[in-house]
Design a protein around this motif. Structure first.
Motif, PDB file in Angstrom:
ATOM      1  N   ASP A 130       1.139  10.251  -3.583  1.00 19.91           N
ATOM      2  CA  ASP A 130       2.252  10.228  -4.540  1.00 19.91           C
ATOM      3  C   ASP A 130       3.273  11.311  -4.206  1.00 19.91           C
ATOM      4  OD1 ASP A 130       1.753   8.068  -6.241  1.00 19.91           O
ATOM      5  OD2 ASP A 130       0.203   9.192  -7.307  1.00 19.91           O
ATOM      6  N   LYS A 131       3.246  11.746  -2.940  1.00 15.37           N
ATOM      7  CA  LYS A 131       4.223  12.730  -2.439  1.00 15.37           C
ATOM      8  C   LYS A 131       4.237  14.003  -3.261  1.00 15.37           C
ATOM      9  CE  LYS A 131       7.230   9.237  -0.312  1.00 15.37           C
ATOM     10  NZ  LYS A 131       6.231   8.167  -0.431  1.00 15.37           N
ATOM     11  N   ARG A 132       3.016  14.463  -3.632  1.00 13.92           N
ATOM     12  CA  ARG A 132       2.964  15.717  -4.389  1.00 13.92           C
ATOM     13  C   ARG A 132       1.864  16.647  -3.874  1.00 13.92           C
ATOM     14  NH1 ARG A 132       0.088  12.249  -8.398  1.00 13.92           N
ATOM     15  NH2 ARG A 132      -1.515  13.541  -9.408  1.00 13.92           N
ATOM     16  N   ALA A 133       1.617  16.589  -2.561  1.00 12.89           N
ATOM     17  CA  ALA A 133       0.679  17.546  -1.968  1.00 12.89           C
ATOM     18  C   ALA A 133       1.184  18.952  -2.250  1.00 12.89           C
ATOM     19  CB  ALA A 133       0.555  17.301  -0.468  1.00 12.89           C
ATOM     20  N   LEU A 134       0.263  19.861  -2.545  1.00 12.29           N
ATOM     21  CA  LEU A 134       0.628  21.199  -2.987  1.00 12.29           C
ATOM     22  C   LEU A 134       0.744  22.215  -1.849  1.00 12.29           C
ATOM     23  CD1 LEU A 134      -1.666  21.349  -6.131  1.00 12.29           C
ATOM     24  CD2 LEU A 134       0.822  21.092  -6.108  1.00 12.29           C
ATOM     25  N   HIS A 135       0.029  21.982  -0.773  1.00 10.80           N
ATOM     26  CA  HIS A 135      -0.058  22.996   0.283  1.00 10.80           C
ATOM     27  C   HIS A 135       0.539  22.544   1.602  1.00 10.80           C
ATOM     28  CE1 HIS A 135      -2.988  24.465  -2.692  1.00 10.80           C
ATOM     29  NE2 HIS A 135      -2.626  25.665  -2.246  1.00 10.80           N
ATOM     30  N   MET A 136       1.524  21.670   1.550  1.00 11.35           N
ATOM     31  CA  MET A 136       2.185  21.220   2.761  1.00 11.35           C
ATOM     32  C   MET A 136       3.631  20.842   2.435  1.00 11.35           C
ATOM     33  SD  MET A 136       1.062  18.253   5.465  1.00 11.35           S
ATOM     34  CE  MET A 136       1.387  16.947   4.283  1.00 11.35           C
ATOM     35  N   SER A 161     -13.288  20.090   1.480  1.00  9.02           N
ATOM     36  CA  SER A 161     -13.061  18.946   0.597  1.00  9.02           C
ATOM     37  C   SER A 161     -11.686  18.978  -0.055  1.00  9.02           C
ATOM     38  CB  SER A 161     -14.147  18.882  -0.478  1.00  9.02           C
ATOM     39  OG  SER A 161     -14.046  19.988  -1.372  1.00  9.02           O
ATOM     40  N   GLU A 162     -11.044  20.155  -0.084  1.00 11.46           N
ATOM     41  CA  GLU A 162      -9.689  20.231  -0.637  1.00 11.46           C
ATOM     42  C   GLU A 162      -8.707  19.365   0.150  1.00 11.46           C
ATOM     43  OE1 GLU A 162      -8.729  24.468  -2.386  1.00 11.46           O
ATOM     44  OE2 GLU A 162      -9.960  24.692  -0.576  1.00 11.46           O
ATOM     45  N   VAL A 163      -9.005  19.126   1.424  1.00 11.92           N
ATOM     46  CA  VAL A 163      -8.141  18.269   2.226  1.00 11.92           C
ATOM     47  C   VAL A 163      -8.161  16.842   1.683  1.00 11.92           C
ATOM     48  CG1 VAL A 163      -7.722  17.359   4.553  1.00 11.92           C
ATOM     49  CG2 VAL A 163      -8.419  19.734   4.251  1.00 11.92           C
ATOM     50  N   VAL A 164      -9.320  16.415   1.184  1.00 12.39           N
ATOM     51  CA  VAL A 164      -9.430  15.086   0.582  1.00 12.39           C
ATOM     52  C   VAL A 164      -8.549  15.007  -0.661  1.00 12.39           C
ATOM     53  CG1 VAL A 164     -11.014  13.394  -0.409  1.00 12.39           C
ATOM     54  CG2 VAL A 164     -11.783  14.856   1.469  1.00 12.39           C
ATOM     55  N   LYS A 165      -8.616  16.018  -1.493  1.00 14.72           N
ATOM     56  CA  LYS A 165      -7.785  16.063  -2.711  1.00 14.72           C
ATOM     57  C   LYS A 165      -6.301  16.055  -2.349  1.00 14.72           C
ATOM     58  CE  LYS A 165      -6.661  19.235  -6.526  1.00 14.72           C
ATOM     59  NZ  LYS A 165      -6.983  18.435  -7.734  1.00 14.72           N
ATOM     60  N   GLU A 166      -5.930  16.870  -1.359  1.00 15.68           N
ATOM     61  CA  GLU A 166      -4.521  16.957  -0.972  1.00 15.68           C
ATOM     62  C   GLU A 166      -4.017  15.632  -0.395  1.00 15.68           C
ATOM     63  OE1 GLU A 166      -2.270  19.249  -1.371  1.00 15.68           O
ATOM     64  OE2 GLU A 166      -3.259  21.180  -1.639  1.00 15.68           O
ATOM     65  N   ALA A 167      -4.872  14.921   0.336  1.00 15.28           N
ATOM     66  CA  ALA A 167      -4.469  13.618   0.866  1.00 15.28           C
ATOM     67  C   ALA A 167      -4.190  12.648  -0.272  1.00 15.28           C
ATOM     68  CB  ALA A 167      -5.549  13.075   1.794  1.00 15.28           C
ATOM     69  N   ALA A 168      -5.020  12.712  -1.321  1.00 21.00           N
ATOM     70  CA  ALA A 168      -4.798  11.848  -2.483  1.00 21.00           C
ATOM     71  C   ALA A 168      -3.504  12.240  -3.201  1.00 21.00           C
ATOM     72  CB  ALA A 168      -5.988  11.945  -3.430  1.00 21.00           C
ATOM     73  N   LEU A 169      -3.227  13.541  -3.318  1.00 25.11           N
ATOM     74  CA  LEU A 169      -1.961  13.986  -3.896  1.00 25.11           C
ATOM     75  C   LEU A 169      -0.778  13.510  -3.061  1.00 25.11           C
ATOM     76  CD1 LEU A 169      -2.970  17.652  -4.837  1.00 25.11           C
ATOM     77  CD2 LEU A 169      -2.196  15.906  -6.468  1.00 25.11           C
ATOM     78  N   ALA A 170      -0.963  13.538  -1.737  1.00 26.18           N
ATOM     79  CA  ALA A 170       0.114  13.133  -0.833  1.00 26.18           C
ATOM     80  C   ALA A 170       0.470  11.658  -0.980  1.00 26.18           C
ATOM     81  CB  ALA A 170      -0.288  13.432   0.609  1.00 26.18           C
ATOM     82  N   VAL A 225       0.822  -1.200   0.000  1.00 25.23           N
ATOM     83  CA  VAL A 225       0.000   0.000   0.000  1.00 25.23           C
ATOM     84  C   VAL A 225       0.858   1.253   0.000  1.00 25.23           C
ATOM     85  CG1 VAL A 225      -1.867  -1.156   1.247  1.00 25.23           C
ATOM     86  CG2 VAL A 225      -0.143   0.143   2.530  1.00 25.23           C
ATOM     87  N   LYS A 226       0.234   2.335  -0.407  1.00 26.07           N
ATOM     88  CA  LYS A 226       0.805   3.666  -0.245  1.00 26.07           C
ATOM     89  C   LYS A 226      -0.273   4.534   0.402  1.00 26.07           C
ATOM     90  CE  LYS A 226      -0.405   5.089  -4.982  1.00 26.07           C
ATOM     91  NZ  LYS A 226       0.106   5.702  -6.235  1.00 26.07           N
ATOM     92  N   THR A 227       0.151   5.460   1.207  1.00 28.23           N
ATOM     93  CA  THR A 227      -0.803   6.284   1.934  1.00 28.23           C
ATOM     94  C   THR A 227      -0.494   7.760   1.723  1.00 28.23           C
ATOM     95  OG1 THR A 227       0.496   6.346   3.984  1.00 28.23           O
ATOM     96  CG2 THR A 227      -1.061   4.516   3.710  1.00 28.23           C
ATOM     97  N   GLY A 228      -1.530   8.555   1.846  1.00 30.32           N
ATOM     98  CA  GLY A 228      -1.378   9.998   1.805  1.00 30.32           C
ATOM     99  C   GLY A 228      -2.197  10.610   2.916  1.00 30.32           C
TER     100      GLY A 228
END
Length: 468
Positions: free
Chosen positions: A462-468, A451-460, A376-379
């Protein structure tokens, strides 16, 4: 003797939804339900009458009082002399329940579902149909659906009564207890404990399991426990209760924790240690309806019992004892009876605890996925980095997604924070269609929203969260 195509025994979320959907599909339908509230027949079962709905009404009222006392000042709003009118709060709760249970009666009338008030009991088989005593009136039906739900499980040492209550009693205290005990740190215990803690009670939660919310993701459980303890809820885990004694002034509980025996006295004690199937008075033995060793009605994947033409759905068949799971089974079964492909995806049922912060999850935890041999991978992304959460003044918690490392398919989502009961639905929809974390990450979310937190978690993931 009246004859119906479908007779539903039980008018809770499983039963009333099955009845309505079957009627929509052209069946002649009846429903017999025995639930009584305030001495009157009331459709909707435990959920609408003494469970999901009234508890959420009380959670909302008590949270507003909590915010008035502790949060509004940060917004530049000062209020003095705030007080609780418990009678009015309970009256409001009852009004919400009345509106919704009355709505079920209206929907029955609209869809031409015949309603009987009382117990439904199997009498005999008559050809390819069944005769059921529906509240004293014998009716015949080709298809009978058992949807009788569940009852609170009592602690053998402390039967319900007096100062020892289950969920319905805990929603009707005439005054705020000074000291409130809660046995069971599950959904009901946490929600009802939160209600009365906010209104002024000193709340102690006793849990037999060694840890907190062990069905939830470890990170979510850890964060939630920290927040609840910060609010003043007191927790004891791995306890073994040996004695419960009532007196005029309250109830004392003796338990062992870490080899230490402790006795504590409460004004009221809420017992929330699970639920048991409700098959009392059904006449299962008289017609040979098969139950399992725990009393649940045995069914196959199409909700068929061992008796031809008899089906069962909802809490009475076990599994997740959730209203939305029961409703989906009601829809699926009605559609199967009509020759359609009814289906419930049990892998993506959302779970929600309506505390503050809220807790929600669906699918596998990271630990469960690894135990199944999945890579698994997690964000994970915190609400503290979200503009809307900061504007609300509630930056607690985070969203965590779990995806298959090889296929990127979403296999779990876990949330703790404000309004996550609403945010969970988006990810459940993507999981229902076999979507990936990339699908979620590339979905446009309005700004600023939680809901942007949900999107950012999904980006995370793949280690590409935009706002952290």
């Amino acid at each position: 003797m009246e004859t119906f195509d479908v007779l539903v025994i039980g008018g809770g979320p499983a039963g009333y939804v099955a009845a309505i959907r079957a009627a929509q599909l052209g069946f002649r339908v009846a429903c017999v339900d025995a639930f009584t509230r305030d001495g009157k027949a009331s459709l909707g079962g435990t959920c609408l009458n003494v469970g999901c709905i009234p508890s959420k009404a009380m959670l909302d009222s008590s949270e507003k009082y909590e915010m008035l006392q502790h949060d509004f000042a940060d917004h530049g709003i000062t209020v003095q002399g705030a007080s609780v009118d418990l009678g009015k709060m309970l009256s409001r709760k009852a009004g919400v329940v009345d509106k919704l249970t009355g709505g079920i009666a209206y929907l029955f009338k609209k869809n031409k579902v015949t309603s009987f008030h009382g117990y439904g009991q199997f009498v005999r088989q008559d050809g390819d149909a069944w005769v059921v005593d529906a509240a004293g009136t014998e009716v015949k039906a080709k298809h009978v659906i058992v949807a009788t739900g569940s009852n609170p499980r009592a602690l053998p040492l402390a039967p319900f009564g007096g100062h020892v209550v289950e969920n319905s009693g805990a929603l009707a205290f005439e005054q705020v207890p000074t000291k409130l005990g809660v046995i069971g740190a599950g959904v009901i215990g946490l929600e009802l404990g939160s209600v009365w803690r906010r209104l002024g009670a000193q709340v102690t939660v006793l849990e037999a399991l060694p840890g907190f919310l062990m069905a939830a993701d470890d990170a979510v459980a850890k964060e939630a426990l920290k927040q609840f303890q910060k609010q003043g809820l007191e927790f004891h885990f791995g306890v073994n209760i040996s004695k419960v004694e009532q007196s005029d002034g309250g109830v004392s509980v003796t338990y062992t924790e870490k080899e230490q025996e402790v006795t504590v006295t409460f004004d009221k004690l809420i017992v929330s240690i699970g639920r048991v199937p409700n098959t009392d008075g059904l006449g299962a033995d008289s017609v040979g309806l098969a139950l399992d060793e725990r009393g649940f009605v045995k069914v196959d994947s199409h909700y068929r019992t061992n008796l031809p033409g008899v089906y069962a759905i909802g809490d009475v068949i076990g599994g997740a004892m959730l209203a939305h799971k029961a409703e989906e089974e009601g829809v699926a079964l009605a559609e199967m009876l009509a020759g359609q492909a009814g289906h419930v995806n049990y892998d993506v049922i959302p779970w929600v605890i309506y505390t503050s912060p809220e807790i929600a999850w669906a699918g596998l935890t990271e630990k469960q996925a690894k135990a199944q041999g999945l890579q698994v991978k997690t964000g994970q992304f915190p609400f503290s980095a979200n503009g809307r959460a900061l504007g609300h003044g509630d930056p607690r918690g985070f969203v965590k997604v779990v995806a298959d490392a090889q296929t990127d398919r979403l296999i779990g989502v876990h949330m703790v924070g404000g309004n996550v009961s609403e945010l969970i639905a988006e990810v459940v929809a993507i999981m229902e269609f076999g979507g990936s974390s990339e699908d979620l990450a590339r979905t446009i979310h309005a700004h600023p929203t939680l809901s942007e937190v949900v999107k950012e978690a999904a980006l995370a993931a793949d280690k590409r969260a935009l706002h952290m």
